[in-house]
Design an enzyme around this catalytic site. Structure first.
Site, short mmCIF file in Angstrom:
data_model
loop_
_atom_site.label_atom_id
_atom_site.label_comp_id
_atom_site.label_asym_id
_atom_site.label_seq_id
_atom_site.Cartn_x
_atom_site.Cartn_y
_atom_site.Cartn_z
N LYS A 199 -6.23 -4.37 2.00
CA LYS A 199 -6.90 -3.30 2.74
C LYS A 199 -7.89 -2.52 1.88
O LYS A 199 -7.54 -1.93 0.87
CB LYS A 199 -5.87 -2.34 3.32
N GLY A 348 3.00 -1.95 4.76
CA GLY A 348 3.66 -2.88 5.68
C GLY A 348 3.93 -4.23 5.02
O GLY A 348 5.06 -4.74 5.06
P1 ADP Z 1 0.11 -3.41 2.49
O1 ADP Z 1 0.37 -3.74 3.95
O2 ADP Z 1 1.33 -3.55 1.65
O3 ADP Z 1 -0.58 -2.09 2.33
P2 ADP Z 1 -2.34 -4.89 2.53
O4 ADP Z 1 -2.30 -4.90 4.02
O5 ADP Z 1 -3.40 -4.11 1.86
O6 ADP Z 1 -0.90 -4.50 1.94
O7 ADP Z 1 -2.52 -6.38 1.99
C1 ADP Z 1 -1.55 -7.37 2.21
C2 ADP Z 1 -2.20 -8.72 2.29
O8 ADP Z 1 -3.03 -8.96 1.19
C3 ADP Z 1 -1.18 -9.84 2.29
O9 ADP Z 1 -1.13 -10.43 3.56
C4 ADP Z 1 -1.69 -10.80 1.22
O10 ADP Z 1 -1.64 -12.14 1.64
C5 ADP Z 1 -3.11 -10.36 1.02
N1 ADP Z 1 -3.66 -10.69 -0.30
C6 ADP Z 1 -3.17 -10.37 -1.51
N2 ADP Z 1 -3.92 -10.89 -2.50
C7 ADP Z 1 -4.92 -11.56 -1.89
C8 ADP Z 1 -6.04 -12.33 -2.37
N3 ADP Z 1 -6.26 -12.51 -3.67
N4 ADP Z 1 -6.86 -12.88 -1.45
C9 ADP Z 1 -6.64 -12.71 -0.12
N5 ADP Z 1 -5.61 -12.01 0.39
C10 ADP Z 1 -4.76 -11.43 -0.49
MG MG Z 2 -0.88 -4.53 5.47
#
Ligand code: ADP
Ligand code: MG
Length: 395
Positions: A199, A348
């Site tokens: 995000k 999440g």
């Molecule tokens: P949170 O819900 O914990 O705040 P986010 O929604 O920001 O986390 O991000 C979660 C997503 O980020 C996961 O679905 C994961 O697959 C993706 N992600 C992590 N690293 C990468 C990457 N290098 N490239 C693409 N997607 C990624």
């Molecule tokens: Mg998320």
């Protein structure tokens, strides 16, 4: 902040409308992670003991956005119904939870003590913080309880405007989240933040963390954006165009504090069947994408974390949903679980990650709010829904 809590209210036998955040991952009609459901149980049990009739309301996904993309109303309604959540909650509570197919102008079933109303966001007025819609929501009950910490950073009708039309208080989950997250406002040092995931709006919290944290470890799409801003070739990795300029400025501001991956796992496609290899960050091949951090980076991050007294973990360090790219998230997660520090996890997908590696119990606090927990830090606790509760309390 000052506002009414559950213990301040005269609840006995009342009809109580509880805003919860049941925005949970659902696949094939099944709830995939019920952390957010379980987190509301203390409030629900308390109200059941007081012989209240409980009406639950929540949002799920972004139905208005789906409509704008051209999906039909029927498709959207089918994809964003909260019905599976009512079934899951019945199992958790061990009592039948009723379900009503709308949230306003409804007839409430008399035979159930607890009833879940349909997705608030199927009404476009919800996200507009519309007074008339809020009035209609309020008309469902005698008392309103906000236990939706994960939705409290938004000025939406069911958490903000509604407080003007019905006696309102905060639930136990909101109280607990505020208690836990407040420790991040004046953290015991060293305070290390891991900001990762996908995000882009996390960059807002980063601005504050650059002041508060001793180090910020970056990974995921966020790190890609920063690396590209530093002039590193990131191949076909996902990054965020819109925050590119802010990233550049932040690199200037936080030079010594921002820590970037040194090596990464790259893949030739976004798939569990992709070809993969580990490369140095300066040598990412064209047309390959970064999907996880490498072993060297894991070691560097562990070294940065080992003496921490407070840690905020916001976002998976790679695409942990695919086993091939889960190593960084798993190893860093396990290391955090072993630390003698206050470790707070928010987000999440981060919740899904800690649960899938069986680490949730070993963290100090797993916040049900992703955006909300970061905005809590960004705004020193002054989230819109909490301000709304405070306003009516002071009247
Ligand atoms: P949170 O819900 O914990 O705040 P986010 O929604 O920001 O986390 O991000 C979660 C997503 O980020 C996961 O679905 C994961 O697959 C993706 N992600 C992590 N690293 C990468 C990457 N290098 N490239 C693409 N997607 C990624
Ligand atoms: Mg998320």
């Amino acid at each position: 902040m000052d506002f009414l809590k559950l213990n301040d209210m005269d609840l006995e036998g009342k009809r109580v409308l509880v805003r919860v955040d049941y925005n949970v991952p659902i696949k094939n009609g099944m709830v995939e992670d019920d952390t957010r459901l379980k987190a509301t149980i203390p409030t629900l049990n308390f109200l059941l003991e007081k012989k209240c009739k409980i009406l639950l309301m929540s949002h799920l996904g972004r139905p208005q956005k789906e409509l704008k993309k051209g999906k039909t109303w029927d498709e959207v309604k089918k994809d964003s119904t909260l019905k599976p959540v009512a079934e899951d909650l019945s199992d958790i509570l061990g009592i039948g939870v009723g379900f009503v197919g709308d949230c306003v102008d409804i007839k409430i079933p008399e035979d159930k003590d607890i009833v879940l109303l349909e997705n608030l966001r199927l009404h476009s007025e919800e996200e507009k913080n519309d007074d008339n819609f809020a009035k209609k929501l309020a008309a469902n009950a005698d008392i309103y309880v906000n236990d939706a910490f994960g939705a409290s950073h938004r000025s939406h009708a069911s958490v903000d405007a509604i407080t003007k039309f019905i006696p309102s208080c905060a639930g136990f989950l909101v109280e607990k989240e505020i208690d836990e997250l407040s420790s991040l406002l004046n953290p015991e040092k060293p305070f290390i933040a891991i900001v990762a995931g996908a995000k882009a709006d996390k960059i807002g919290a980063l601005k504050v963390l650059i002041d508060k944290a001793d180090k910020i470890l970056l990974a995921g799409v966020l790190a890609n954006t920063f690396l590209k801003a530093k002039g590193v070739n990131i191949g076909s990795s996902r990054y965020d165009e819109a925050t590119f300029d802010i990233a550049k400025r932040m690199i200037e501001m936080g030079k010594e504090k921002l820590i970037f991956p040194e090596d990464v796992v790259v893949a030739d496609k976004f798939s569990k069947d992709a070809d993969t290899k580990i490369t140095k960050v300066g040598e990412i091949p064209k047309d390959w994408m970064v999907l996880d951090i490498g072993e060297e980076t894991i070691d560097i991050y562990k070294r940065e974390l080992k003496d921490a007294k407070t840690v905020l973990w916001a976002g998976p360090l790679g695409v942990f949903e695919m086993k091939k790219f889960s190593n960084g998230t798993k190893k860093v997660g396990e290391f955090l679980a072993s630390l003698n520090a206050k470790v707070i996890v928010g987000g999440g997908d981060s919740i899904v990650a800690v649960n899938s590696f069986d680490l949730a119990d070993k963290m100090s606090h797993v916040s049900t709010g992703g955006g909300a927990s970061l905005e809590f830090i960004e705004k020193s606790g002054k989230l819109p829904a909490l301000i709304a509760l405070e306003k009516v309390f002071k009247k």
